[in-house]
Every structure is written in structure tokens, then in C-alpha cells.
Design an enzyme around this catalytic site. Structure first.
Site, short mmCIF file in Angstrom:
data_model
loop_
_atom_site.label_atom_id
_atom_site.label_comp_id
_atom_site.label_asym_id
_atom_site.label_seq_id
_atom_site.Cartn_x
_atom_site.Cartn_y
_atom_site.Cartn_z
CE LYS A 1 -35.16 -14.35 -14.32
NZ LYS A 1 -36.16 -13.74 -15.43
CD GLU B 1 -48.22 -25.15 -8.12
OE1 GLU B 1 -48.73 -25.39 -9.02
OE2 GLU B 1 -48.21 -25.61 -7.02
CD GLU C 1 -49.46 -24.02 -19.93
OE1 GLU C 1 -48.23 -24.12 -20.09
OE2 GLU C 1 -50.32 -23.81 -19.05
CB CYS D 1 -51.14 -21.70 -14.67
SG CYS D 1 -51.84 -20.72 -13.04
#
Ligand code: NDP
Length: 492
Positions: free
Chosen positions: A174, A249, A384, A283
């Protein structure tokens, strides 16, 4: 214009979805690449069922045979590298050089995993008892869901799908809704490589509907997720509640520590690369520069000069150094954080605006942005942003730098610039991140080296490298007794 399809039980199927989303080039929103029918819950269930049915046969296929198919997929990725890189740049926005780099990483990962198929070994363990020994074997889990983000839409799927398949699992993939074209091409190449029907299935649908349906399906034994913390934690709660294995993650707020004795040219170039490369949408992007006062003025001034000279534009132009944000949402998030930084009292040194004018108005371009005098409590130092925004936090010495660098809920990557071996190794000992770099950017990784974070970034086994197959296998312990007699000692 392409209408994307799901891939279920070895067939490309038109979705019966009533909802759809456009696939748009973020460098030029007039360029609509395709239409993504958002798969229904029923279609998601069918994909899981197809994977469940295919499992028994795939599980009993010898691992080296499974590996050969993954090796063939690696060769096909290589053969189609340029076409895939162009597609990646068009739908995600990164520069063509970055796309080529991502493709190479994906090829390397697939090659590495194919090799691992011949090393799916266990241990032989001597027993406490005479004429006894034990051994371990690694076995596949069953149906695995691979849920992936848009920012590395080729590499991340490959680094999940390849080890999952080599280990003998069947997969429901997905991908992010924003990157259907690359997801489709990856699955087409695995199909061409000879993956049997049902072993790899693709569902293009929204996370909140098709995604939830997949991760909550009782036949899904494990979920490997990469994405944001909000989604990851929720998904972890849901899937682990019913006993599924979960690997997440998630986000990062990666610090680079700059000490007074560093090679300043190297530190500046590497920090620019880490902060503004891939438009900060990595990331592992550098988002905090923790700089000792002695060289902070010079560092800030040189980063600003370099940031202002960066060539921004469509990634397809080989001269472009930084592309757009991936979509309107991400673009608005970045601009909102820039406002937050100003409101919280940080000093804006450069950037901070949308790039406008000829060729830019139709894209989601933000200037590389540098804030100075950021304090650890400010939101731009804690959250973030996932855009080209770098915060400089000034500190008096190495000890304070360590404290500030570790003052984060995240723990993905970090780096240090210094030539002092003692401080390098103290940094390595004490920095709270899963990966760290010495005199190089916070970004980057290699196919045969484990990848992942600690603290709020990572849950579960590390991906890639020597740990790549750990998540995708169960360990079975076998006790062998060849005495032929009833056991007398060791009755516990
Ligand atoms: P999201 O968390 O928004 O989405 C990730 C994936 O999860 C997408 O496929 C999404 O589908 C799907 N999803 C969303 N909601 C659900 C749900 N309820 N159930 C199941 N699946 C769901 O992340 P982004 O795509 O925005 O990616 C950016 C994030 O990824 C950043 O936080 C970044 O740090 C992180 N990341 C972490 C890495 C690491 O290794 N630590 C590497 C790369 C990125 P849909 O697209 O349809 O919403």
C-alpha cells in the site's frame, strides 16, 4: 493520462472506486500525470485474501528460487532505471540526480536481498546433554503489509518488498497516494521478473480506508510501515492489539553538531546538502545545526550565502539543485512552520518565502530557509517540518551541544564535524540516534548496512543490511535427541 489499477492475484484490475485523486507534478500543477481511483475496502480485502491463498506455495518455494526472482527484479530496475527516475522526478519533485541516486539504492537493495536468499541460515547449538543438539530455522510469517510514504517511493517499497519476498512471505503493498506511478512500475517489474500470482499485490487507496482495512485484516501477520509518527503510532496500536508483528520507521529531527576545530568548508557544504537536499523531505534531513559560539557567526553567514545561491526549479532540469515540496499540503505546512519560527522569536537569516515568478507560480517551491538563535523549546527545533528549513541552535561548548542534540523525542540520524578524535568517540557513545555520521551529512545509507532510528523514531527490527530479514521471519528452535532413551537429567 493514466488511470492506475490495483494488482491482485496476478491481474491488473480496474477499481470500482467512486472516489479518486489526481497524480500531479508538484513542479507544475498543470501537468496532471494520472488519476488514482481510491481502492475500496472490499478491494483491499481481496488483495489480502489473494496473498493468503498464495502463501503456502510461495513458502515452500526454495529460498534461492525466490531470491532469483528478486535478482531478476533488480536487473529490470537497472534496465529501466532512467525511465523510472524520470517518473519519480515528475511525480515526487526531487531532482533528477536525486532520483537516479534513489534508483541505484533500490537496485543495490534488491541485489543484496537476492543474495540473502542463499544465507537464510539458522544456528546449530550444542546441548547440555550428550547425544543431543539444537538448531534454529527462520520461517516466513505469512501475509505482510508494506505501507510506504511518498518521499522515497521507489527505494522504501523495494527495501520492504524484497526482503519480505525472499523470506517467503506474500505481500500486500500500500504505497502513498501521492506516488502511484512509481509504485505501479515497481510492481510491473516484479511481475515481469516472474513473481507468481498473489505473491505480490498492490492496492492504491487512501490510508484511512484501504490502508486501515489491510492492517486490521486478521490474515495480515505483520505490518512494515514507514511514515509519520501520527499514523505510525496509531497503526502500531491497532495492529499489535490483535497480535500482529509491527515495524515502524517514523519521523526525525536530525542534528548536526559543529565544533570550532572542524573543516568549515566541509561542514557548510555537508550541512547544505543534508538540510536542503531532496527539499528537506528526507527522514534523515538535517533540521538542527547545533553550533558552538566560536564559529557560529561564520557558519551562519556561509550557510546563508550558499542557500541563497541554490538553483531552485523543476527537478527534470539537470542544473536544478532543489525541487518543490511534494504537494499543496506539504508546501503549506512548511510555510506555516516558517511563520511559527518568526512568531516564536527565531531570527530569519534567509529564505522564508514561496518562490514566485516565471515558471514558479504553478509549482510548490519554497526558498531554502535559515533560522538563527533558535532555542531548544521552540517548535521549529522540536517538530518535524519536512521541508527546506534549517534551525541554528548556538551553544557554548561540546557538553552543551550534546545536551541540545539529544533534547528531542526523535532518534533517527545525526552527525558531527570536528577533527578531535576524543570528542568524535564521545559523540558516538552518547548521541541518542540509530545512525550517526562523522564529518558527513546526516543523510545517506547503504543497502548492506542496517537503517533505522531509536526513541520516537523507530519501533521493531531494523530494516536493511544484516538485519533486513529479521522482521520478516520467525525463529523456530528444534531440539534433537538421538540417545533413543527416556530423558534423565535436565528435566526443566
Ligand atoms: P504518512 O504517515 O502520512 O503516510 C505513510 C503511509 O501510511 C501512506 O501510504 C499513507 O497512505 C498510509 N496511511 C495513512 N493513514 C493510514 C492509516 N490510518 N492506516 C494505514 N495506512 C495509513 O507519511 P508521509 O507519506 O507523509 O511520509 C512522510 C513521513 O515519513 C515523514 O514523517 C518522514 O519522516 C517519514 N519517513 C520516515 C523514514 C524513516 O526511515 N524513519 C523514511 C522516510 C520517511 P496515504 O498516502 O493514502 O495517506
Amino acid at each position: 493520462m493514466t488511470t492506475y489499477q490495483n494488482f491482485i492475484r496476478g491481474e491488473w484490475l480496474k477499481s470500482s472506486a467512486s472516489k479518486s485523486a489526481p497524480n500531479v507534478n508538484p513542479a507544475n500543477t498543470d501537468d496532471v500525470i494520472g488519476d488514482i481511483p481510491l481502492a475500496t475496502r472490499e478491494e483491499a480485502r481481496r488483495a489480502v485474501e489473494a496473498a493468503a491463498e498464495a502463501f503456502a506455495k510461495w513458502r515452500s518455494t526454495p529460498a534461492p528460487t525466490r531470491g532469483r526472482i528478486v535478482a531478476q527484479a533488480a536487473r529490470l530496475l537497472e534496465k529501466n532505471k532512467e525511465e523510472l527516475a524520470q517518473t519519480l522526478t515528475r511525480e515526487e519533485g526531487k531532482t533528477i540526480a536525486e532520483s537516479r541516486g534513489e534508483l541505484q539504492r533500490s537496485i543495490n537493495v534488491a541485489e543484496f536481498c537476492a543474495g540473502e536468499s542463499r544465507r537464510l541460515t539458522g544456528e546449530t547449538i550444542p546441548s547440555e546433554l550428550p547425544l543431543n543438539f539444537a538448531y534454529t530455522i527462520k520461517q516466513p510469517l505469512g501475509v505482510v503489509a508494506c505501507v510506504t510514504p511518498w518521499n522515497f517511493p521507489v527505494a522504501i517499497p523495494v527495501w520492504k518488498i524484497a526482503p519480505a519476498l525472499v523470506a517467503g512471505n506474500t505481500v500486500v503493498f500500500k504505497p502513498a497516494t501521492l506516488t502511484p506511478a512509481t509504485a505501479t512500475r515497481i510492481v510491473e517489474l516484479f511481475e515481469e521478473a516472474g513473481i507468481p500470482p498473489g505473491v505480490l499485490n498492490l492496492i492504491l487507496g487512501s490510508g484511512s480506508e484501504a490502508g486501515e482495512e489491510i492492517i486490521n485484516h486478521p490474515a495480515v501477520k505483520a505490518v512494515s510501515f514507514t511514515g509519520s509518527n501520527g499514523v505510525g503510532i496509531r497503526l502500531y496500536e491497532q495492529a499489535s492489539r490483535r497480535g500482529a508483528k509491527v515495524q515502524c520507521e517514523m519521523g526525525g529531527k536530525n542534528p548536526v553538531v559543529i565544533l570550532e576545530d572542524c573543516d568549515i568548508d566541509l561542514a557548510v557544504e555537508s550541512t547544505v546538502q543534508g538540510a536542503f537536499g531532496s527539499t528537506g523531505q528526507r527522514c534523515t534531513a538535517t533540521s538542527r545545526a547545533v553550533v558552538v559560539n566560536q564559529i557560529a557567526d561564520e557558519f551562519v553567514q556561509r550557510i546563508a550565502k550558499r542557500a541563497q545561491s541554490m538553483r531552485i526549479g523543476a527537478g527534470v532540469d539537470p542544473q536544478t539543485e532543489m525541487g518543490p515540496s511534494v504537494d499543496e499540503n506539504q508546501f503549506k505546512t512548511v510555510l506555516r512552520y516558517i511563520d511559527v519560527g518568526r512568531e516564536d522569536g527565531a531570527t530569519m537569516v534567509c529564505g522564508g518565502e514561496r518562490v514566485t515568478g516565471d515558471g514558479f507560480d504553478k509549482g510548490y517551491f519554497v526558498q531554502p530557509t535559515l533560522f538563527d538563535h533558535v532555542t531548544p523549546d521552540m517548535r521549529i527545533a522540536r517538530e518535524e517540518i519536512f521541508g527546506p528549513v534549517l534551525s541554528v541552535l548556538r551553544v557554548k561548548d561540546f557538553d552543551e551541544a550534546m545536551q541540545v542534540a539529544n533534547d528531542s523525542e526523535f532518534g533517527l540520524s545525526s552527525s558531527i564535524f570536528t577533527n578531535d578524535a576524543s570528542r568524535i568517540f564521545r559523540f558516538v557513545d552518547d548521541i541518542e540516534t540509530g545512525m550517526t555520521h562523522i564529518n558527513s551529512p546526516t543523510t545517506g545509507g547503504e543497502a548492506h548496512i542496517p537503517f533505522g532510528g531509536i526513541k520516537g523514531t523507530g519501533i521493531g527490527d531494523r530494516e536493511q543490511g544484516s538485519t533486513a530479514l529479521d522482521f520478516y521471519t520467525d525463529l523456530k528452535v528444534v531440539y534433537v535427541d538421538y540417545t533413543g532413551r527416556k530423558r534423565e537429567g535436565n528435566l526443566y
